[in-house]
Structure formats: structure tokens, C-alpha cells
Scaffold this motif. Structure first.
Motif, PDB file in Angstrom:
ATOM      1  N   ARG A 151     -43.859 -29.720   2.566  1.00 26.79           N
ATOM      2  CA  ARG A 151     -43.416 -29.123   1.298  1.00 26.79           C
ATOM      3  C   ARG A 151     -41.974 -28.616   1.363  1.00 26.79           C
ATOM      4  N   ASN A 152     -41.481 -28.375   2.605  1.00 21.60           N
ATOM      5  CA  ASN A 152     -40.104 -27.896   2.749  1.00 21.60           C
ATOM      6  C   ASN A 152     -39.078 -28.927   2.296  1.00 21.60           C
ATOM      7  N   THR A 153     -39.421 -30.203   2.390  1.00 23.70           N
ATOM      8  CA  THR A 153     -38.455 -31.247   2.012  1.00 23.70           C
ATOM      9  C   THR A 153     -38.946 -32.144   0.871  1.00 23.70           C
ATOM     10  N   PHE A 189     -29.511 -29.341  12.065  1.00 19.87           N
ATOM     11  CA  PHE A 189     -30.017 -28.682  10.862  1.00 19.87           C
ATOM     12  C   PHE A 189     -30.494 -29.655   9.782  1.00 19.87           C
ATOM     13  N   LEU A 190     -30.024 -30.895   9.838  1.00 11.43           N
ATOM     14  CA  LEU A 190     -30.376 -31.854   8.774  1.00 11.43           C
ATOM     15  C   LEU A 190     -30.201 -33.266   9.319  1.00 11.43           C
ATOM     16  N   HIS A 191     -31.298 -33.984   9.469  1.00  9.13           N
ATOM     17  CA  HIS A 191     -31.199 -35.336  10.013  1.00  9.13           C
ATOM     18  C   HIS A 191     -32.435 -36.162   9.667  1.00  9.13           C
ATOM     19  N   GLY A 213     -33.721 -25.495   5.984  1.00 12.95           N
ATOM     20  CA  GLY A 213     -33.229 -25.154   4.641  1.00 12.95           C
ATOM     21  C   GLY A 213     -32.303 -23.954   4.629  1.00 12.95           C
ATOM     22  N   ARG A 214     -32.687 -22.888   5.352  1.00 17.69           N
ATOM     23  CA  ARG A 214     -31.876 -21.658   5.309  1.00 17.69           C
ATOM     24  C   ARG A 214     -30.497 -21.878   5.913  1.00 17.69           C
ATOM     25  N   GLU A 215     -30.439 -22.612   7.049  1.00 21.19           N
ATOM     26  CA  GLU A 215     -29.132 -22.868   7.693  1.00 21.19           C
ATOM     27  C   GLU A 215     -28.256 -23.741   6.798  1.00 21.19           C
ATOM     28  N   VAL A 216     -28.863 -24.774   6.193  1.00 20.29           N
ATOM     29  CA  VAL A 216     -28.069 -25.669   5.342  1.00 20.29           C
ATOM     30  C   VAL A 216     -27.624 -24.919   4.082  1.00 20.29           C
ATOM     31  N   PHE A 217     -28.464 -24.021   3.596  1.00 19.09           N
ATOM     32  CA  PHE A 217     -28.109 -23.207   2.428  1.00 19.09           C
ATOM     33  C   PHE A 217     -26.871 -22.354   2.749  1.00 19.09           C
ATOM     34  N   LYS A 218     -26.878 -21.735   3.934  1.00 27.75           N
ATOM     35  CA  LYS A 218     -25.733 -20.892   4.343  1.00 27.75           C
ATOM     36  C   LYS A 218     -24.458 -21.731   4.420  1.00 27.75           C
ATOM     37  N   ALA A 277     -33.402 -34.253  -9.330  1.00 30.32           N
ATOM     38  CA  ALA A 277     -33.467 -33.677  -7.987  1.00 30.32           C
ATOM     39  C   ALA A 277     -32.259 -34.083  -7.137  1.00 30.32           C
ATOM     40  N   ASN A 278     -32.413 -34.006  -5.811  1.00 30.61           N
ATOM     41  CA  ASN A 278     -31.311 -34.321  -4.898  1.00 30.61           C
ATOM     42  C   ASN A 278     -31.389 -35.802  -4.512  1.00 30.61           C
ATOM     43  N   ASN A 279     -30.389 -36.579  -4.963  1.00 31.13           N
ATOM     44  CA  ASN A 279     -30.362 -38.020  -4.655  1.00 31.13           C
ATOM     45  C   ASN A 279     -29.296 -38.331  -3.619  1.00 31.13           C
ATOM     46  N   PHE A 308     -21.536 -32.160  -0.113  1.00 29.98           N
ATOM     47  CA  PHE A 308     -21.777 -31.560   1.208  1.00 29.98           C
ATOM     48  C   PHE A 308     -23.164 -31.982   1.656  1.00 29.98           C
ATOM     49  N   GLY A 309     -23.395 -32.001   2.953  1.00 26.97           N
ATOM     50  CA  GLY A 309     -24.745 -32.325   3.418  1.00 26.97           C
ATOM     51  C   GLY A 309     -24.775 -32.784   4.858  1.00 26.97           C
ATOM     52  N   GLY A 310     -25.717 -33.682   5.153  1.00 26.07           N
ATOM     53  CA  GLY A 310     -25.994 -34.130   6.517  1.00 26.07           C
ATOM     54  C   GLY A 310     -24.739 -34.600   7.233  1.00 26.07           C
TER      55      GLY A 310
HETATM   56  O1  UT7 Z   1     -28.365 -32.311   0.181  1.00 23.82           O
HETATM   57  C1  UT7 Z   1     -28.373 -31.852   1.482  1.00 23.82           C
HETATM   58  C2  UT7 Z   1     -28.037 -30.427   1.531  1.00 23.82           C
HETATM   59  N1  UT7 Z   1     -29.248 -29.656   1.415  1.00 23.82           N
HETATM   60  C3  UT7 Z   1     -29.187 -28.462   0.848  1.00 23.82           C
HETATM   61  O2  UT7 Z   1     -28.171 -28.039   0.382  1.00 23.82           O
HETATM   62  C4  UT7 Z   1     -30.465 -27.618   0.866  1.00 23.82           C
HETATM   63  C5  UT7 Z   1     -30.115 -26.183   1.222  1.00 23.82           C
HETATM   64  N2  UT7 Z   1     -31.295 -25.312   1.285  1.00 23.82           N
HETATM   65  C6  UT7 Z   1     -31.992 -24.982   0.173  1.00 23.82           C
HETATM   66  O3  UT7 Z   1     -31.691 -25.433  -0.923  1.00 23.82           O
HETATM   67  C7  UT7 Z   1     -33.106 -23.975   0.309  1.00 23.82           C
HETATM   68  O4  UT7 Z   1     -33.031 -23.377   1.582  1.00 23.82           O
HETATM   69  C8  UT7 Z   1     -34.528 -24.575   0.103  1.00 23.82           C
HETATM   70  C9  UT7 Z   1     -34.732 -24.946  -1.360  1.00 23.82           C
HETATM   71  C10 UT7 Z   1     -34.713 -25.791   0.992  1.00 23.82           C
HETATM   72  C11 UT7 Z   1     -35.593 -23.526   0.456  1.00 23.82           C
HETATM   73  O5  UT7 Z   1     -35.404 -22.365  -0.344  1.00 23.82           O
HETATM   74  P1  UT7 Z   1     -35.348 -20.927   0.335  1.00 23.82           P
HETATM   75  O6  UT7 Z   1     -35.229 -19.941  -0.745  1.00 23.82           O
HETATM   76  O7  UT7 Z   1     -34.256 -20.960   1.357  1.00 23.82           O
HETATM   77  O8  UT7 Z   1     -36.764 -20.821   0.983  1.00 23.82           O
HETATM   78  P2  UT7 Z   1     -37.119 -20.633   2.534  1.00 23.82           P
HETATM   79  O9  UT7 Z   1     -36.887 -21.872   3.309  1.00 23.82           O
HETATM   80  O10 UT7 Z   1     -36.470 -19.358   3.001  1.00 23.82           O
HETATM   81  O11 UT7 Z   1     -38.685 -20.381   2.409  1.00 23.82           O
HETATM   82  C12 UT7 Z   1     -39.219 -19.233   1.736  1.00 23.82           C
HETATM   83  C13 UT7 Z   1     -40.737 -19.356   1.698  1.00 23.82           C
HETATM   84  C14 UT7 Z   1     -41.322 -19.735   3.056  1.00 23.82           C
HETATM   85  O12 UT7 Z   1     -42.550 -19.039   3.190  1.00 23.82           O
HETATM   86  P3  UT7 Z   1     -42.640 -17.717   4.100  1.00 23.82           P
HETATM   87  O13 UT7 Z   1     -42.199 -18.148   5.460  1.00 23.82           O
HETATM   88  O14 UT7 Z   1     -41.681 -16.736   3.457  1.00 23.82           O
HETATM   89  O15 UT7 Z   1     -44.073 -17.337   3.978  1.00 23.82           O
HETATM   90  C15 UT7 Z   1     -41.603 -21.216   2.943  1.00 23.82           C
HETATM   91  O16 UT7 Z   1     -42.666 -21.642   3.770  1.00 23.82           O
HETATM   92  O17 UT7 Z   1     -41.106 -20.422   0.809  1.00 23.82           O
HETATM   93  C16 UT7 Z   1     -41.987 -21.326   1.487  1.00 23.82           C
HETATM   94  N3  UT7 Z   1     -41.793 -22.659   0.923  1.00 23.82           N
HETATM   95  C17 UT7 Z   1     -42.469 -23.106  -0.151  1.00 23.82           C
HETATM   96  N4  UT7 Z   1     -43.401 -22.530  -0.933  1.00 23.82           N
HETATM   97  C18 UT7 Z   1     -43.868 -23.254  -1.964  1.00 23.82           C
HETATM   98  C19 UT7 Z   1     -40.972 -23.646   1.351  1.00 23.82           C
HETATM   99  N5  UT7 Z   1     -41.087 -24.732   0.570  1.00 23.82           N
HETATM  100  C20 UT7 Z   1     -42.017 -24.420  -0.364  1.00 23.82           C
HETATM  101  C21 UT7 Z   1     -42.557 -25.119  -1.452  1.00 23.82           C
HETATM  102  N6  UT7 Z   1     -43.472 -24.506  -2.218  1.00 23.82           N
HETATM  103  N7  UT7 Z   1     -42.182 -26.386  -1.745  1.00 23.82           N
END
Ligand code: UT7
Length: 323
Positions: A151-153, A189-191, A213-218, A277-279, A308-310
């Protein structure tokens, strides 16, 4: 010589997967996905529909909108993609063959920063005199490399393609500056790897997208404002001169953070992530097309494209819109 974009076309596969559809297979909710990312739906390529098919459909859309003359004198095709049909031939060669172009062809792999990298390379070929007119495509089928049980990706990505023609344009129009870079230390962080492949650290690569996700977000919230400031500087523009910013569509919250950091109104940023979404390499041409269709971008506007990305990698272009 002024080089600019003279035509654009896009394609999204027919099948739409809504957040509510994902609720049935993953422990997730429409509310979580929308509030954390801004995504409502994504398009998914059919079985047997590959990146070259999406790229060809985007070029066909460009031809439908701008006429067949748009492809005349195209002597180079570049496809930015992280999801090519094969290791080789290049996806670009398949596009070249489909349209019967007398052109050189190659792919560029810089994931989400790829399309703007390709624009920079294409412009340089025209300025150097090695090309007259270049077809630059961003096309991806991330649905084929996403782990649909993660669900994370799985909720983040979609398939799509965008194509543009680059050629000389009138004085005062076209590209005014570029900025790009990479930091391979962020590979962890992304691969996404093929079976049997490894990171330099020796860590085996999974055959699907893996993201911290958190590292790539930062990284994204730091690099996007930085790249916008740098490319504006390279173009000799002040931040107040910018009419519109077309960012990579990875997360609406990343775009909001950049708007806040730069003190630029959020209305200056084109956001189309909701429906596709992200394409990866295709989001910027898709968002650009969205901006043109909704009259957010018109002739004479000072526009910044930023990806920006991988890699990790980043890329930005500043251009005065020419049509
Ligand atoms: O194009 C390539 C570049 N990619 C990006 O720029 C992506 C950058 N990162 C992000 O956009 C965000 O970090 C995400 C959207 C991937 C994740 O959002 P987040 O606010 O950073 O969430 P998180 O990873 O900190 O997760 C928060 C909670 C976690 O649960 P716990 O550990 O707090 O209990 C996750 O397990 O949300 C949970 N979670 C989900 N819950 C419901 C993660 N994915 C989901 C989901 N549905 N799909």
C-alpha cells in the motif's frame, strides 16, 4: 538560436482505477490517499499494452491536434522512460519505426526527472546543428513494476504518456535556462530492479518499485524550490516574473510545500495529479497539456517545468511559451 515547444500531445490508457477500487484489495482508504497525496484515480495499461504503445498514442494525439506536418523534418526521437518495453531496442526506435521517421532514436532513463532531462538534451542538439526538430516523449507503464500488495507504493502510481515537438521558435520565445543534477547516494530511497540485479552496496533489488516515502518527501520538498530558484536565476528571471510552474506530479503536498517555501501563490502551480496520479517521466507533459487546455498557459507566459525523483535526480527548465 531560440528553441521551444511547438506542439504537445498526451495519452492515458482506457482503464481507470479509482481509490475506492484499491480499498477492495489493500488496507487503505480513499480518504487516506486523497488527503496524503491529492490522488483520486490512475489509468492502467491493458495486458499487452506497453510503454511504446502509450508513447505512440501520445504522438498520434499530437498529430491529431497539430496536424501531420508537426512530424515533418523530425530527425531525432528521445523517449524518457524507466519502464521501457525491453532493455533494447530503445522505446524511441519503436516510435520512430511506427511513424516511419528518418530519425535517430534513443531512450533516456532518469525516472521522474527524465522528460526535462530529455528536453535539455534535445535543445542542445538543435543549438549544435545536429538536429532540426526533435520529438521528446515521456512514457511509463509503472503499473507493470508496482507491487500491488504494497500500500506504500501501489496507490501512488499510474500509466501515461506525453509527447512534444522541439524546434526553433521566434525571438523572445522558447527555453531561457536549464538546471539539472543527481545524487546517486539516494539510490537506496527509491529504486526498482530486475531479478538478480543489485545496488552497489550489494543489497539485492526487488523486481518492483521500492520507496522510502518519508526520505523522498524530504528530498522533494528541498530540491523542488531549490531547482526553481536556480533555473530562474539561470534564465535571468526574478521569481515574480514566473507566470506558471508545471511540477512533477508525485504528491499535491510536495507542491504546496514548494509554494509556501518560495512565497509563490499556489495558483501559479499546475496540479493535475488528481486524475492521473504519478506517471514518472510522463507527469510533466500531462500537467503541461492540462495547463494549456485549461487556459492556464498561453503564448508569452514565463513557465518553469520541474522534475525530481529516482536517482535521486532533479531537472528544471525555464521557457517562454511560444504558441
Ligand atoms: O515520483 C518519485 C518521487 N516520489 C515522491 O515524491 C514521493 C514522496 N513521498 C510521499 O509523497 C509520501 O511520503 C507518501 C505519500 C509516500 C506517504 O505519505 P506520508 O504522509 O509520508 O506517510 P508515511 O509514509 O509517513 O506513513 C504514515 C502512515 C504509516 O502508518 P503508521 O506507521 O503511522 O502506523 C503508513 O503505514 O500511513 C500508513 N500508510 C497508509 N495508510 C493507508 C502508508 N500508505 C498507506 C495507504 N493507506 N496507502
Amino acid at each position: 538560436m531560440n528553441v521551444g515547444i511547438s506542439a504537445i500531445g498526451t495519452y492515458l490508457p482506457e482503464k481507470i482505477l479509482h481509490n475506492t477500487d484499491l480499498e477492495l484489495t489493500l488496507e487503505t482508504t480513499d480518504e487516506w490517499i486523497q488527503s496524503r497525496t491529492g490522488i483520486k484515480a490512475r489509468h492502467i495499461a491493458a495486458e499487452g499494452e506497453f510503454t511504446s504503445h502509450l508513447a505512440i498514442a501520445a504522438v498520434q494525439n499530437l498529430v491529431n491536434k497539430h496536424g501531420a506536418a508537426a512530424l515533418e523534418h523530425v530527425d531525432l526521437v528521445i523517449v524518457a522512460t524507466a519502464t521501457p518495453d525491453a532493455y533494447f531496442p530503445s522505446t524511441a526506435a519503436l516510435v520512430q519505426a511506427h511513424f516511419g521517421l528518418k530519425a535517430a532514436a534513443f531512450d533516456i532513463m532518469v525516472a521522474c526527472a527524465g522528460w526535462v532531462y530529455a528536453l535539455n538534451v534535445a535543445r542542445a542538439q538543435i543549438v549544435a546543428g545536429t538536429s532540426q526538430k526533435v520529438l521528446v516523449i515521456g512514457a511509463e507503464t509503472f503499473s507493470k513494476i508496482v507491487n500491488w500488495y504494497d500500500r506504500n507504493t501501489a496507490v501512488l502510481f499510474g500509466d501515461g504518456a506525453g509527447a512534444a515537438i522541439l524546434e526553433p521558435v521566434g525571438a523572445g520565445f522558447g527555453f531561457a535556462g536549464f538546471y539539472w543534477g543527481a545524487d546517486g547516494n539516494g539510490a537506496k530511497f527509491l529504486h526498482s530492479g530486475a531479478l538478480g540485479k543489485r545496488l552497489p552496496s550489494g543489497e539485492p533489488l526487488e523486481p518492483f518499485v521500492v520507496q522510502n516515502g518519508r526520505e523522498v518527501f524530504k528530498f522533494a520538498t528541498r530540491i523542488m524550490p531549490e531547482a526553481i530558484v536556480q533555473v530562474a536565476k539561470n534564465a535571468g528571471w526574478q521569481l515574480e516574473d514566473i507566470d506558471r510552474i508545471v511540477p512533477h506530479q508525485a504528491n499535491a503536498r510536495i507542491i504546496e510545500a514548494a509554494s509556501e517555501r518560495l512565497g509563490l501563490a499556489s495558483s501559479k502551480f499546475v496540479v493535475s495529479i488528481e486524475r492521473h496520479a504519478n506517471n514518472s517521466a510522463a507527469t510533466i507533459p500531462l500537467a503541461l497539456e492540462h495547463g494549456i487546455e485549461h487556459n492556464l498557459i498561453k503564448q508569452g507566459d514565463k513557465v518553469i517545468l520541474v522534475g525530481f525523483g529516482g536517482g535521486l535526480a532533479w531537472s528544471a527548465a525555464a521557457l517562454t511559451w511560444s504558441y
